[in-house]
Design an enzyme around this catalytic site. Structure first.
Site, short mmCIF file in Angstrom:
data_model
loop_
_atom_site.label_atom_id
_atom_site.label_comp_id
_atom_site.label_asym_id
_atom_site.label_seq_id
_atom_site.Cartn_x
_atom_site.Cartn_y
_atom_site.Cartn_z
N GLU A 181 10.37 -0.81 43.75
CA GLU A 181 11.48 -0.66 42.79
C GLU A 181 11.07 -1.09 41.38
O GLU A 181 11.72 -1.92 40.74
CB GLU A 181 12.71 -1.43 43.26
CG GLU A 181 13.32 -0.85 44.52
CD GLU A 181 14.62 -1.55 44.94
OE1 GLU A 181 15.42 -0.93 45.66
OE2 GLU A 181 14.82 -2.73 44.57
N GLU A 378 14.06 3.07 51.50
CA GLU A 378 15.16 2.12 51.67
C GLU A 378 16.48 2.88 51.55
O GLU A 378 16.65 3.72 50.66
CB GLU A 378 15.15 1.02 50.59
CG GLU A 378 14.06 -0.01 50.74
CD GLU A 378 14.20 -1.14 49.73
OE1 GLU A 378 15.36 -1.48 49.37
OE2 GLU A 378 13.16 -1.67 49.31
#
Length: 479
Positions: A181, A378
């Protein structure tokens, strides 16, 4: 319904700092998460101007220290993943287990040996390891001594770390990601960049400099991996939040375009296309600087161009809605990237707006933009599970969430999207990155541990365990 492709990588995802525990065993050094207190105010605490990374155990608890004791229980946990039928397991290597201070010249063999065992345990069950090299787990010394990723010295340290693990494991691990991320630093740079208010987080030039340094370091890892084995698949990983305008007012439409560019696309554009996008200076100018103010070299820019990633891994939990025209609008509480409430969506207990159609949109946006394989690494539903006396959880709400998102994936594949796999987040309950809580649970496997660190740590199968087992067995046909 479109069939999922043969060889689709069904599995689950975790991160070292949120489940391993054993923070001071095996030669491990302290990491940023080891210094984060638990609780919903953890980011508020660390962003105080006088925060100095002192671990004050009398004032705060530190749930990342113990995690769910995966360090000692990984065989039991991987056996449960195998029972569900996992084809892939995404996990991370704790940098501070391999280089405890981050800047050593030689790695910690005990840390490397631990991941030898984890990888071999996965392969025993024919589970493909999918490894994130750096997942919110910066060695604390690289923050306190060097100031985090805004310091170009970290390029060298990461290059040594990534070269070490790629050399060690490349014969057994095909799928890699460079940074978790990476774009999340726009809103909370402490996790991926080691920046807080006291060392420059509030100056966006530091964030952009840190990104540049990470882009260069990531490109070096891609180069190293491909030199070891051209067939290695090395991806980037971004947090993607499909973004809507609240209405058709052109002001909101333009604001949505700008938010998409800065948050959803900027980091991907550099890592996938190998060069900074045309809108770079406009993004930077709103913060009072320009690209030429960053420390870059022609050699670094050439390295980026020559070493783009092979695929795009991304997380998707929620969408966001932009309204610049009405400052009185209710904000979407809990949405990490801000925005206002979308009246057409429901939200989780933590205020994350549930939007499976937004995942289909995200998949289409990303694939049309880059034309490279995508991997949802995710996605999941954080909830307060209520186990019965046998520690069984009836989590139909989680099943409903995942089912709707898997259906959206199938629709996107039918749209022509090349989707490699799906590893929903927190396949086993672990410490929440955003709140440091155990009560925010995502797993198919219940772990008997509460927010105070009390519990037996026993593992038990939730209702979603059997449901996901059937999803994998049927390759997504039986939802």
């Amino acid at each position: 319904m479109t069939k999922f492709p043969k060889g689709f990588l069904w599995g689950g995802a975790t991160a070292a700092n949120q489940l391993e525990g054993a923070y001071n065993e095996g030669g491990k050094g302290l990491s940023v998460p080891d210094a984060l207190p638990g609780g919903t105010e953890r980011f508020d605490i660390i962003n105080q101007p006088d925060f100095n990374w002192k671990i004050d155990t009398e004032k705060y608890t530190y749930p990342n220290h113990d995690g769910i004791d995966y360090y000692h229980r990984f065989r039991e946990d991987i056996a449960l993943f195998a029972e569900m039928g996992f084809k892939a397991y995404r996990f991370s290597i704790a940098w501070s287990r391999i280089f405890p201070q981050g800047d050593e010249l030689t790695p910690n063999e005990e840390g490397l040996a631990f991941y030898d065992k984890v990888i071999d345990e996965c392969l025993k069950y024919n589970i493909e390891p999918v490894i994130t090299i750096s997942h919110y787990e910066l060695p604390l010394n690289l923050v306190t001594t060097y100031g985090g990723w805004k310091n170009k010295k970290l390029i060298e340290f990461y290059a040594r770390f990534s070269e070490t693990v790629l050399n060690r494991y490349h014969a057994k691990v095909k799928y890699w990601m460079t940074f978790n991320e990476i774009n999340s630093a726009l809103h909370f740079p402490v996790m991926s960049q080691g920046l807080v208010a006291s060392n420059g987080a509030n100056d966006k030039q530091n964030v952009y400099q840190a990104w540049h340094n990470q882009f260069v370091a990531g490109a070096m890892a891609v180069k190293t991996g491909h030199e070891l084995d051209p067939d290695l698949q090395i991806g980037c990983m971004i947090l993607y939040a499909t973004t809507y305008s609240y209405n058709s007012d052109p002001i909101n439409q333009m604001a949505t375009l700008e938010q998409n560019q800065e948050f959803n696309h900027f980091c991907g554009d550099v890592q996938v296309r190998g060069e900074y996008p045309t809108y770079t200076n406009r993004l930077m100018q709103k913060y009072g600087f320009k690209f030429s103010d960053l420390e870059t070299t022609p050699e670094e820019l050439a390295l980026l161009k020559a070493n783009p990633v092979d695929y795009i891994g991304f997380s998707y939990y929620m969408s966001a809605t932009v309204d610049e025209t009405n400052v009185a609008q209710n904000s979407a509480q809990g949405n990490l990237i801000g925005g206002v409430k979308n009246p057409y969506l429901k939200a989780s207990d933590w205020g994350w707006q549930i939007d499976p159609t937004g995942l289909r949109i995200a998949l289409n946006e990303l694939y049309q933009r880059y034309q490279k394989p995508l991997f949802i690494v995710e996605n999941g539903f954080g909830a307060k599970d209520e186990p019965d006396e046998n520690k069984f959880v009836v989590d139909d709400y989680r099943i409903d969430y995942l089912r709707a998102h898997i259906e959206a994936m199938a629709d996107a594949i039918n749209d022509g999207v090349d989707l490699m796999g799906y590893t929903p987040w927190g396949c086993i309950d672990l410490v929440s990155a955003s709140t440091g809580q155990m009560s925010k649970r995502y797993g198919f496997i219940y772990v008997d541990l509460d927010d105070e660190g009390k519990g037996t740590l026993s593992r038990s199968r939730k209702k979603s365990f059997g449901w996901y087992q059937e999803v994998i067995k049927s390759n997504g046909e039986n939802l």
